[in-house]
Enzyme design. Structure first.
Site, PDB file in Angstrom:
ATOM      1  N   ARG A 185       0.858  -1.186   0.000  1.00  0.00           N
ATOM      2  CA  ARG A 185       0.000   0.000   0.000  1.00  0.00           C
ATOM      3  C   ARG A 185       0.894   1.235   0.000  1.00  0.00           C
ATOM      4  O   ARG A 185       1.953   1.254   0.657  1.00  0.00           O
ATOM      5  CB  ARG A 185      -0.892   0.033   1.247  1.00  0.00           C
ATOM      6  CG  ARG A 185      -2.131  -0.826   1.137  1.00  0.00           C
ATOM      7  CD  ARG A 185      -3.105  -0.355   0.048  1.00  0.00           C
ATOM      8  NE  ARG A 185      -4.276  -1.198  -0.095  1.00  0.00           N
ATOM      9  CZ  ARG A 185      -4.395  -2.197  -0.977  1.00  0.00           C
ATOM     10  NH1 ARG A 185      -3.401  -2.502  -1.800  1.00  0.00           N
ATOM     11  NH2 ARG A 185      -5.514  -2.884  -1.047  1.00  0.00           N
ATOM     12  N   GLU A 213      -2.562   7.844  -4.588  1.00  0.00           N
ATOM     13  CA  GLU A 213      -3.029   7.157  -5.788  1.00  0.00           C
ATOM     14  C   GLU A 213      -4.317   7.760  -6.347  1.00  0.00           C
ATOM     15  O   GLU A 213      -5.221   8.032  -5.532  1.00  0.00           O
ATOM     16  CB  GLU A 213      -3.312   5.707  -5.384  1.00  0.00           C
ATOM     17  CG  GLU A 213      -2.793   4.706  -6.344  1.00  0.00           C
ATOM     18  CD  GLU A 213      -2.827   3.310  -5.742  1.00  0.00           C
ATOM     19  OE1 GLU A 213      -2.019   3.033  -4.836  1.00  0.00           O
ATOM     20  OE2 GLU A 213      -3.650   2.505  -6.178  1.00  0.00           O
ATOM     21  N   HIS A 250      -0.884   0.120 -10.097  1.00  0.00           N
ATOM     22  CA  HIS A 250      -1.575  -0.805  -9.187  1.00  0.00           C
ATOM     23  C   HIS A 250      -2.070  -2.061  -9.932  1.00  0.00           C
ATOM     24  O   HIS A 250      -3.274  -2.309 -10.025  1.00  0.00           O
ATOM     25  CB  HIS A 250      -2.748  -0.097  -8.484  1.00  0.00           C
ATOM     26  CG  HIS A 250      -3.155  -0.763  -7.201  1.00  0.00           C
ATOM     27  ND1 HIS A 250      -3.555  -0.078  -6.083  1.00  0.00           N
ATOM     28  CD2 HIS A 250      -3.224  -2.077  -6.864  1.00  0.00           C
ATOM     29  CE1 HIS A 250      -3.856  -0.927  -5.121  1.00  0.00           C
ATOM     30  NE2 HIS A 250      -3.654  -2.151  -5.574  1.00  0.00           N
TER      31      HIS A 250
HETATM   32  C1  8YV Z   1      -6.749  -5.200  -5.835  1.00  0.00           C
HETATM   33  C2  8YV Z   1      -5.089  -5.069  -3.954  1.00  0.00           C
HETATM   34  O1  8YV Z   1      -6.773  -5.122  -7.196  1.00  0.00           O
HETATM   35  O2  8YV Z   1      -6.483  -6.818  -3.166  1.00  0.00           O
HETATM   36  C3  8YV Z   1      -5.790  -5.864  -2.898  1.00  0.00           C
HETATM   37  O3  8YV Z   1      -5.626  -5.514  -1.728  1.00  0.00           O
HETATM   38  O4  8YV Z   1      -4.293  -4.286  -3.671  1.00  0.00           O
HETATM   39  C4  8YV Z   1      -5.321  -5.201  -5.400  1.00  0.00           C
HETATM   40  O5  8YV Z   1      -4.588  -6.223  -5.907  1.00  0.00           O
HETATM   41  C5  8YV Z   1      -7.545  -4.101  -5.253  1.00  0.00           C
HETATM   42  O6  8YV Z   1      -7.518  -4.078  -3.876  1.00  0.00           O
HETATM   43  C6  8YV Z   1      -8.980  -4.168  -5.718  1.00  0.00           C
HETATM   44  O7  8YV Z   1      -9.852  -3.602  -4.792  1.00  0.00           O
END
Ligand code: 8YV
Length: 331
Positions: free
Chosen positions: A250, A279, A297
Site C-alpha cells: 500500500r 493514488e 496498481h
Molecule cells: C486489488 C489489492 O486489485 O487486493 C488488494 O488488496 O491491492 C489489489 O490487488 C484491489 O484491492 C482491488 O480492490
C-alpha cells in the site's frame, strides 16, 4: 411484483451494488443470483448515504474510501461490505462495525499474482528494463557496447521481505527457489511455516537489521495507520546505497516525499512502486527518474485472478444471505 391492490412489493432477492465493472462472467452470475446494480464511477458522500439505505450489500474496491463520514446513516439497509480485494485499509472498520455492517475480503486468490508482480518489478529494476525499453522506443539505442545499461545481478542477492504473510512468503519462495536468493524477513513475530524453514529464511526482529543487509527490500505488510510511513527517511537511510525498494503493498507504507529525497541523494539505487501514497497521483519527481519502475496498481491484474476475486466475493455474499458463517470475515 405488485400486491392485490396494485402496490409495488419489495422483491425478496437481495439488492447488491458493485462500485466498478467486474469480469463479465462474475457480473453475469451476480445478476443471476441478486438484484444487481453496477456503478462505474466514484460515489459522492450523498450517494454513499443513499446507497446504504438502498442496498443489502455493497461490494467496494480499493478506490472506494469508506470513511466514518460515508457511514453516517441511521439504520442503514446495508449489512455487508463484501470487498473486492484482500486489503481493506480503505474501509473504516470501526465505523462499519458500529453501524452493524460486516466486512469481508478476498484472501489467497491474489497471492501469486501479486508476488509475481513484485518479482517482475525486482527484475525490471535490477536489469534496468524500463530504462532500456524507453531508450529503444525513443530511438536512442545506437547499438551494443560493453558498458551499456549495466544492472545488478538478482541471482544470489539478498531479498528482505517486510511482512511475511501470504504474499511475502510467496515472493520469498519464488526468489529463493527460482533465483537462489538469500531471504531475510521482518514480521511482528517469526513465521512458523515449513516453507520458511525450507528456504532458511532468517528472521530479523529489528527491521533496521534487514534494511542494512538487503539488496532488495520488498514490502508486503498491510496499509493503514499501524504501518503508515514505516519506510520513512530514517528507514531509507539504513538501506545500502546499492539497494532497491519494492512496494506492491500500500502506498501509505512509504513516505513518498522521503523516498524522492533518498533517490535524489542517491541513498538507494532505485525503487519499484505499484502503489502510491496519493493514488492515482504520482509525484512528478518520480516520473522523471530513470531508476524507478512505476506501475498503475497491477498487483492482482490477471484475468484468472480478477475472476477468482469476484468468485470469492460471491461466496461471501451467498454465505451472508444464507445466514451461514462468512468465509472471509474481517469484522
Ligand atoms: C486489488 C489489492 O486489485 O487486493 C488488494 O488488496 O491491492 C489489489 O490487488 C484491489 O484491492 C482491488 O480492490
Amino acid at each position: 411484483m405488485r400486491d392485490q391492490t396494485g402496490n409495488v412489493l419489495e422483491s425478496s432477492v437481495p439488492k447488491v451494488l458493485i462500485t466498478r465493472r467486474w469480469p463479465l462472467a462474475v457480473e453475469a452470475e451476480l445478476q443471476r443470483r441478486y438484484e444487481l446494480t453496477i456503478r462505474n464511477s466514484a460515489l459522492s458522500v450523498a450517494e454513499w448515504h443513499s446507497a446504504l439505505k438502498e442496498y443489502d450489500a455493497i461490494c467496494p474496491c480499493v478506490i472506494d474510501k469508506i470513511s466514518a463520514d460515508m457511514l453516517k446513516v441511521i439504520s442503514p439497509r446495508t449489512r455487508l461490505f463484501a470487498n473486492f480485494g484482500v486489503g481493506y485499509n480503505h474501509i473504516d472498520l470501526v465505523a462499519a462495525a458500529a453501524r452493524g455492517i460486516s466486512v469481508t475480503n478476498t484472501p489467497d486468490v491474489l497471492t501469486h499474482a501479486t508476488a509475481d508482480l513484485a518479482m517482475t518489478i525486482m527484475l525490471m529494476l535490477a536489469r534496468r528494463a524500463g530504462e532500456g525499453e524507453r531508450q529503444l522506443r525513443s530511438r536512442q539505442w545506437h547499438g551494443w557496447y560493453p558498458t551499456h545499461l549495466m544492472g545488478t545481478q538478482v541471482t544470489g542477492a539478498t531479498l528482505g521481505i517486510i511482512g511475511m504473510g501470504r504474499i511475502g512468503m510467496a515472493m520469498a519462495q519464488k526468489a529463493h527457489d527460482g533465483f537462489g536468493m538469500k531471504i531475510l524477513y521482518h514480521n511482528r513475530k517469526p513465521v512458523n511455516e515449513s516453507v520458511v524453514y525450507a528456504m532458511k529464511a532468517e528472521y530479523c526482529a529489528d527491521m533496521q537489521d534487514l534494511l542494512q543487509r538487503s539488496d532488495f527490500v520488498a514490502l508486503h505488510c498491510p496499509g493503514g495507520k499501524n504501518n503508515r510511513h514505516l519506510i520513512n527517511a530514517e528507514a531509507l537511510a539504513q538501506m545500502k546505497p546499492g539497494a532497491f525498494l519494492i512496494n506492491t503493498a500500500r502506498g501509505d507504507v512509504v513516505d513518498e516525499d522521503a523516498l524522492v529525497t533518498a533517490l535524489q541523494k542517491g541513498q538507494i539505487a532505485g525503487a519499484g512502486l505499484d502503489v502510491f501514497e496519493r493514488e492515482p497521483e504520482v509525484a512528478a519527481a518520480l516520473l522523471a527518474m530513470e531508476n524507478v519502475v512505476l506501475l498503475p496498481h497491477l498487483g492482482s491484474a490477471t484475468t484468472a485472478t480478477r475472476e477468482a476475486m469476484g468468485w470469492r466475493v460471491l461466496s461471501n455474499l451467498d454465505a451472508f444471505f444464507k445466514n451461514e458463517p462468512l468465509p472471509d470475515r474481517v469484522v
